[in-house]
Design a protein around this motif. Structure first.
Motif, PDB file in Angstrom:
ATOM      1  N   LYS A 233       0.840  -1.207   0.000  1.00  0.00           N
ATOM      2  CA  LYS A 233       0.000   0.000   0.000  1.00  0.00           C
ATOM      3  C   LYS A 233       0.872   1.253   0.000  1.00  0.00           C
ATOM      4  O   LYS A 233       0.372   2.368  -0.057  1.00  0.00           O
ATOM      5  CB  LYS A 233      -0.925   0.024   1.223  1.00  0.00           C
ATOM      6  CG  LYS A 233      -1.712  -1.264   1.463  1.00  0.00           C
ATOM      7  CD  LYS A 233      -2.893  -1.384   0.557  1.00  0.00           C
ATOM      8  CE  LYS A 233      -3.709  -2.632   0.895  1.00  0.00           C
ATOM      9  NZ  LYS A 233      -4.801  -2.863  -0.044  1.00  0.00           N
ATOM     10  N   ALA A 291     -11.448  -2.641  13.836  1.00  0.00           N
ATOM     11  CA  ALA A 291     -11.995  -3.128  12.562  1.00  0.00           C
ATOM     12  C   ALA A 291     -13.428  -2.674  12.299  1.00  0.00           C
ATOM     13  O   ALA A 291     -13.898  -2.724  11.172  1.00  0.00           O
ATOM     14  CB  ALA A 291     -11.929  -4.653  12.531  1.00  0.00           C
ATOM     15  N   THR A 319     -10.927   0.730  -1.003  1.00  0.00           N
ATOM     16  CA  THR A 319     -10.802   2.088  -0.466  1.00  0.00           C
ATOM     17  C   THR A 319     -10.930   3.118  -1.593  1.00  0.00           C
ATOM     18  O   THR A 319     -11.413   4.226  -1.364  1.00  0.00           O
ATOM     19  CB  THR A 319      -9.447   2.263   0.228  1.00  0.00           C
ATOM     20  OG1 THR A 319      -8.450   1.797  -0.668  1.00  0.00           O
ATOM     21  CG2 THR A 319      -9.374   1.476   1.517  1.00  0.00           C
TER      22      THR A 319
HETATM   23  N1  UDP Z   1     -10.420  -0.743   6.211  1.00  0.00           N
HETATM   24  C1  UDP Z   1     -10.946  -0.563   7.476  1.00  0.00           C
HETATM   25  N2  UDP Z   1     -10.108  -0.134   8.453  1.00  0.00           N
HETATM   26  C2  UDP Z   1      -8.799   0.126   8.225  1.00  0.00           C
HETATM   27  C3  UDP Z   1      -8.265  -0.075   6.932  1.00  0.00           C
HETATM   28  C4  UDP Z   1      -9.129  -0.514   5.950  1.00  0.00           C
HETATM   29  O1  UDP Z   1     -12.146  -0.756   7.710  1.00  0.00           O
HETATM   30  O2  UDP Z   1      -8.111   0.512   9.148  1.00  0.00           O
HETATM   31  C5  UDP Z   1     -11.331  -1.192   5.175  1.00  0.00           C
HETATM   32  C6  UDP Z   1     -11.421  -0.258   3.996  1.00  0.00           C
HETATM   33  O3  UDP Z   1     -12.338   0.788   4.253  1.00  0.00           O
HETATM   34  C7  UDP Z   1     -11.840  -1.217   2.898  1.00  0.00           C
HETATM   35  C8  UDP Z   1     -11.141  -2.509   3.286  1.00  0.00           C
HETATM   36  O4  UDP Z   1     -10.871  -2.426   4.671  1.00  0.00           O
HETATM   37  O5  UDP Z   1     -13.238  -1.418   2.944  1.00  0.00           O
HETATM   38  C9  UDP Z   1      -9.826  -2.666   2.539  1.00  0.00           C
HETATM   39  O6  UDP Z   1     -10.080  -3.182   1.286  1.00  0.00           O
HETATM   40  P1  UDP Z   1      -9.069  -2.962   0.080  1.00  0.00           P
HETATM   41  O7  UDP Z   1      -9.627  -3.728  -1.071  1.00  0.00           O
HETATM   42  O8  UDP Z   1      -8.853  -1.504  -0.143  1.00  0.00           O
HETATM   43  O9  UDP Z   1      -7.689  -3.564   0.568  1.00  0.00           O
HETATM   44  P2  UDP Z   1      -7.241  -4.956   1.254  1.00  0.00           P
HETATM   45  O10 UDP Z   1      -7.070  -4.635   2.695  1.00  0.00           O
HETATM   46  O11 UDP Z   1      -8.318  -5.966   0.997  1.00  0.00           O
HETATM   47  O12 UDP Z   1      -5.940  -5.261   0.577  1.00  0.00           O
END
Ligand code: UDP
Length: 413
Positions: A233, A291, A319
């Motif tokens: 990221k 979370a 996101t």
């Molecule tokens: N998210 C969250 N809290 C955090 C970081 C991320 O709720 O501290 C959520 C974000 O809003 C999104 C998901 O987790 O809905 C992340 O999905 P994404 O596809 O962007 O990335 P991944 O974590 O699956 O690689």
């Protein structure tokens, strides 16, 4: 027609909801199980929490099961994740054995549910060995890959492929990820739920209260990235882009909001790197959120002037969708799923280096009309392509095609 789906009609129209009911009518009563490795944190959990209840509402007997593992198991699966996204990672055989044994230790609890299911969706690599462990399975098994596997590290992909080959089908998020496999492959991009706490409209008062609760000054411009603390990221790259932009916009603030996914053992180390890079700068807010902080993330995304998603690899990037739905153009890494959401110069900007990200951020901060116009296009693009109802329709279609076969014709009234 009553229930949750009815509420979506206000956003997507009745025809879309009607079509879902018609498709689901051909699947009434079937048993469907989704399996992944965490209930909290990350995009997969976010989607399953929404998709499973909607399938239930459509008359499908849908369940969500989670496999459990110990630290070594998650170290191994994080290595898979890193290798499948292109890093050269050598995984010792001893760790692979632990991985296989851990999945095997989950079978007793899941056996009845999984062998009796008409359709099983296995999400990402963590639960993959379940198929071989349950040879008496009755239904169709599908591997749903959420990872950017466009350029996997070959030795690890070879191992993963040996587990995937026995599946009846695979689903990837975009065509660039599809791999040579001996079964049907489907392409389904993920989605967001416009009615969830993360995405519903919030009034300005609530946004303000949440933002000032974090010590962020709403009177000054805000650059935001919401992401797990994961090197793909590129949170350190975001800090570099912030510093470069700040030379031209001295009152800019940066918010890096993240939390810990229970299946990610590397996040503590990455957070440490981020803290080091931030060098105690008071204008950099590093937020560690639980979370379930959905409303808070919603408020952060609504309050941001600049939304970054500077990933170097990205399976999809929910996101990005979330911010676009809130009328924000996104400055995103030119990679994976970000490419199908950020239409360069229209719904945001695609960038590679921190310098490029800073250049685009500066442009948007100095051209507010353009920022607004691109944000409006971004929202429309999500409405047309990345809402939960489209996602559900595609899942239903895959199930219909797997259960009814190609020869049969399904007529929707
Ligand atoms: N998210 C969250 N809290 C955090 C970081 C991320 O709720 O501290 C959520 C974000 O809003 C999104 C998901 O987790 O809905 C992340 O999905 P994404 O596809 O962007 O990335 P991944 O974590 O699956 O690689």
């Amino acid at each position: 027609m009553t229930g949750i789906l009815e509420r979506y009609s206000e956003i997507v129209g009745w025809d879309v909801i009607d079509q879902l009911h018609q498709l689901a009518a051909t699947l009434k009563g079937i048993k469907v199980v989704h399996v992944n490795s965490t209930r909290r944190g990350g995009g997969v959990a976010e989607i399953l929490a929404k998709l499973v209840p909607l399938k239930q509402e459509l008359g499908i007997d849908a369940k969500w099961e989670v496999i459990e593992g110990n630290e070594e198991f998650y170290t191994c699966t994080k290595n898979f994740h890193n290798a499948l996204q292109g890093n050269k990672v050598t995984i010792p055989d001893s760790l692979l054995r632990i991985y296989e044994e851990t999945v095997a230790s989950n079978t007793a609890a899941l056996e009845t549910t999984l062998t009796g299911a008409d359709i099983v969706f296995i999400h990402d690599p963590q639960p993959l060995p379940l198929l071989k462990l349950l040879p008496e399975r009755k239904g169709k098994w599908i591997w749903r890959c959420h990872i950017d596997v466009s350029r996997p590290y070959r030795p690890v992909w070879k191992y993963i492929r040996s587990l995937v080959e026995g599946y009846d089908a695979s689903i990837f998020s975009l065509s660039a990820f599809a791999q040579p496999l001996p079964h049907t492959e489907y392409l389904i991009s993920p989605s967001i739920d416009p009615l969830s706490e993360k995405n519903i409209e919030l009034d300005a008062g609530e946004v303000q209260e949440i933002i000032s609760g974090f010590g962020i000054d709403q009177g000054r411009p805000i650059m935001l990235q919401v992401s797990r603390f994961d090197r793909f990221k590129d949170p350190v790259g975001v800090i570099q882009a912030f510093r470069l932009t700040k030379k031209f916009v001295p009152n800019l603030q940066l918010v890096l909001a993240g939390g810990e996914a229970t299946d990610d053992p590397e996040s503590t180390a990455v957070l440490k790197e981020v803290r080091l890079a931030s060098n105690n700068d008071n204008d950099i807010h590093i937020l560690l959120l639980p979370a379930d902080a959905h409303r808070k993330i919603n408020a952060l995304q609504r309050s941001a002037d600049i939304v970054m998603q500077k990933s170097t690899r990205e399976g999809f990037g929910l996101t990005v969708t979330e911010a676009m739905w809130k009328g924000k153009p996104v400055i995103g890494g030119d990679t994976g799923g970000i490419r199908i959401q950020v239409v360069n110069h229209h719904t945001g900007f695609l960038v590679k280096a921190p310098e490029g990200a800073a250049l685009r951020a500066r442009y948007l901060l100095f051209h507010r009309n353009r920022l607004k116009e691109m944000g409006e296009k971004a929202k429309q693009f999500v409405l047309d392509n990345f809402l939960l109802t489209r996602h559900l329709r595609e899942y239903l279609t895959v199930m219909v095609s797997l259960l009814h076969g190609r020869g049969e014709r399904i007529t929707l009234e």
